[in-house]
Design a protein around this motif. Sequence first.
Motif, PDB file in Angstrom:
ATOM      1  N   HIS A  10       1.215  -8.466   3.484  1.00  0.00           N
ATOM      2  CA  HIS A  10      -0.068  -7.901   3.921  1.00  0.00           C
ATOM      3  C   HIS A  10      -0.239  -6.450   3.460  1.00  0.00           C
ATOM      4  O   HIS A  10       0.601  -5.605   3.706  1.00  0.00           O
ATOM      5  N   GLY A  11      -1.331  -6.195   2.741  1.00  0.00           N
ATOM      6  CA  GLY A  11      -1.646  -4.842   2.305  1.00  0.00           C
ATOM      7  C   GLY A  11      -1.013  -4.411   0.997  1.00  0.00           C
ATOM      8  O   GLY A  11      -1.289  -3.304   0.518  1.00  0.00           O
ATOM      9  N   LYS A  12      -0.177  -5.262   0.392  1.00  0.00           N
ATOM     10  CA  LYS A  12       0.503  -4.885  -0.853  1.00  0.00           C
ATOM     11  C   LYS A  12      -0.333  -5.276  -2.081  1.00  0.00           C
ATOM     12  O   LYS A  12      -1.359  -5.930  -1.982  1.00  0.00           O
ATOM     13  N   LYS A  13       0.136  -4.857  -3.271  1.00  0.00           N
ATOM     14  CA  LYS A  13      -0.649  -4.989  -4.503  1.00  0.00           C
ATOM     15  C   LYS A  13      -1.049  -6.420  -4.837  1.00  0.00           C
ATOM     16  O   LYS A  13      -2.128  -6.659  -5.376  1.00  0.00           O
ATOM     17  N   ALA A  14      -0.179  -7.384  -4.559  1.00  0.00           N
ATOM     18  CA  ALA A  14      -0.468  -8.778  -4.909  1.00  0.00           C
ATOM     19  C   ALA A  14      -0.725  -9.628  -3.670  1.00  0.00           C
ATOM     20  O   ALA A  14      -0.569 -10.853  -3.699  1.00  0.00           O
ATOM     21  N   TYR A  15      -1.135  -8.996  -2.587  1.00  0.00           N
ATOM     22  CA  TYR A  15      -1.409  -9.733  -1.346  1.00  0.00           C
ATOM     23  C   TYR A  15      -2.640 -10.618  -1.497  1.00  0.00           C
ATOM     24  O   TYR A  15      -3.661 -10.199  -2.033  1.00  0.00           O
ATOM     25  N   VAL A  16      -2.535 -11.844  -1.027  1.00  0.00           N
ATOM     26  CA  VAL A  16      -3.662 -12.772  -0.996  1.00  0.00           C
ATOM     27  C   VAL A  16      -3.871 -13.185   0.457  1.00  0.00           C
ATOM     28  O   VAL A  16      -2.983 -13.803   1.066  1.00  0.00           O
ATOM     29  N   PRO A  17      -4.995 -12.842   1.052  1.00  0.00           N
ATOM     30  CA  PRO A  17      -5.207 -13.152   2.477  1.00  0.00           C
ATOM     31  C   PRO A  17      -5.355 -14.645   2.728  1.00  0.00           C
ATOM     32  O   PRO A  17      -5.904 -15.379   1.900  1.00  0.00           O
ATOM     33  N   ILE A  18      -4.835 -15.074   3.855  1.00  0.00           N
ATOM     34  CA  ILE A  18      -4.994 -16.440   4.349  1.00  0.00           C
ATOM     35  C   ILE A  18      -5.590 -16.338   5.745  1.00  0.00           C
ATOM     36  O   ILE A  18      -5.212 -15.468   6.528  1.00  0.00           O
TER      37      ILE A  18
END
Length: 299
Positions: free
Chosen positions: A177-185
């Motif tokens: 969560h919140g990082k460069k490659a984060y993808v929200p679910i």
Amino acid sequence: MSHMDLHLHSSVSLDGEISPRGLAELCRQEGVRFAALTDHNAVSGTQEFSWRGAQLGVRVIPGIEIDCMAEDLHVHILGYGIDSANDELVKLEHTVKEMQRAASVKQMDALENLGIFLDRDALMEQAKDGVISAEAMAKQALQLPQNHDHSLLLPFLPGGMRCDQPLVNFYWDLCSHGKKAYVPISFISAKQAIQLIHNAGGLAVLAHPAMQLQTTENRIEYFLPLELDGLEVFSSYHNAIETAFYLKVAKKHHLLITGGSDFHGMIKPNIRIGGVDMLYMEDMLAAQLLDALGMTASS
């Protein structure tokens, strides 16, 4: 070492490695006599784990670890003593898997946009039900010579500052969560997760709170009106000060006290089954949990 471990992941978890049967056998080998399988958003391994545990003399309670949101925080809620055939939990497993299937494709896109080379065809061959874990992406990315001079990956390569657990550190540093490659679910809310566990006859326990809440009691108080039942006080992620803090918080708010390693296998090589020191409180804590579940030591 402890003979109780209430936070274990099998290969049913996207980031787990050992089958439920093999995990029960490893519990027996490591001297763990009281255990819970708590796969991520999944209950499909509990029957096999319980069956093999019973054969080996390992007392098992069915469990789950649910990803959910507490306002702006992505947290994990453990469920103990659940009915693993509960329709809502079975539906949750399928729903989350569908979301992860779509998110893993977007995560590969995000990593490639950072200049990290991936062999997508090879990753798809390793996918679990079409889902590719961030740790699987990490393992491949760190092996491919095209990435060995990439500045974002240097900390995870041998000699780097984050090379002790490179796969899970890759996830935490780049994909969480919140990082460069984060993808929200779109995970359910903490309130919904706790209610889901209660509807399945279980008790809801906040997992590794120091890791998620940064040792602040006001964050715990957010969960109290949601009818949280307990805290995972003893954890691989807690140091002595954090353990003492959450032990005090649990007693103050009359919450159940639990503990577990969060074992996954080689993805987290520093974590062993039964590897959390519970200050010789295991038998007392096990008895309290069983009592709260309406179970006896022999049932």
